[in-house]
Design an enzyme around this catalytic site. Sequence first.
Site: not given
Ligand code: YXS
Length: 259
Positions: A64, A108, A138
Amino acid sequence: MPFTHQVIDNLIGTITMTNNRKLNALSRSLIDEIMLALERFRNEKARVVILRAPEGSKVWSAGHDITELPLERRDPLGWDDPLRQLVREIETFPAPVIAMIEGGVWGGACEVVFACDIVVASRGSTFAVTPAKLGVPYNITGVLNFMNAASRCIIREMTFTAQPVPAARAEMLGMINYVVESDELEARTLQLAQQITRNAPLSISVIKEQLRLLESAHTITPRMFERIQGLRRAVYDSRDYREGLTAFLEKRRPEFIGA
Ligand code: YXS
């Protein structure tokens, strides 16, 4: 379409998510494009759809779009949330949807993958169920979808630890269909898709709908529903929920206090 590439060929529709800068975070705009593609493929009588990221992706989808989650006082995963709409659209699409996975699948996006009918993943792929990492309560249907995707203790481990599960383990656990080498991913996915297009679409469509209805056939009383929603409200109204989202946006580790 800035966030997807869409093509239909020999009754196989393919949607490639291409918002690499935000790691295919499932924003309203990306989801709108995927939904439009599914509507187009439904009208063009596609017999199977492939949902994928570009070749060589390190992240299939970051889940998400966290920047679009409400910071407080509102259910972050209500009925009209775009992620919820996408999951329902995939589940009710009248033909099989194959998730072709390369890279990390987060939050998500795992539910989107598990809503698909078949999952083919490259060996380096991973699946992380992350609500607990962010402090998100969730939603009920999503929890049921996770329950249908993994066994009792596995879905608890994945949810409580929020740690990525490697594709090979997911395959061993029966959560996904195949793990293949990256250079075989597209061919193996296309092989499955072509096998499906050779079979009777009406029969496949009705069996898919039967499976969906039977999988979701759970009795839940109004009292149970209200209790669950009350528990969830206490979480999304909590300081920890705000801390989880804020910490991510501020690029720091969250400090949860249980309140
Ligand atoms: O800082 P900039 O502007 O370059 O943006 C960064 C991140 O902020 C962005 N980004 C996201 N933006 C919005 N929503 C996201 N889910 C998201 N994930 C990443 O993308 C740019 C590059 O990310 P960065 O610098 O962290 O890349 P990385 O290669 O160091 O790390 C990749 C990840 C995927 C390990 C890391 O970005 C990360 O942990 N992202 C969040 C993964 C996550 O927890 N997703 C769950 C989202 S919430 C959801 O799905 C449900 C509501 S729930 O949580 O209930 O399951």
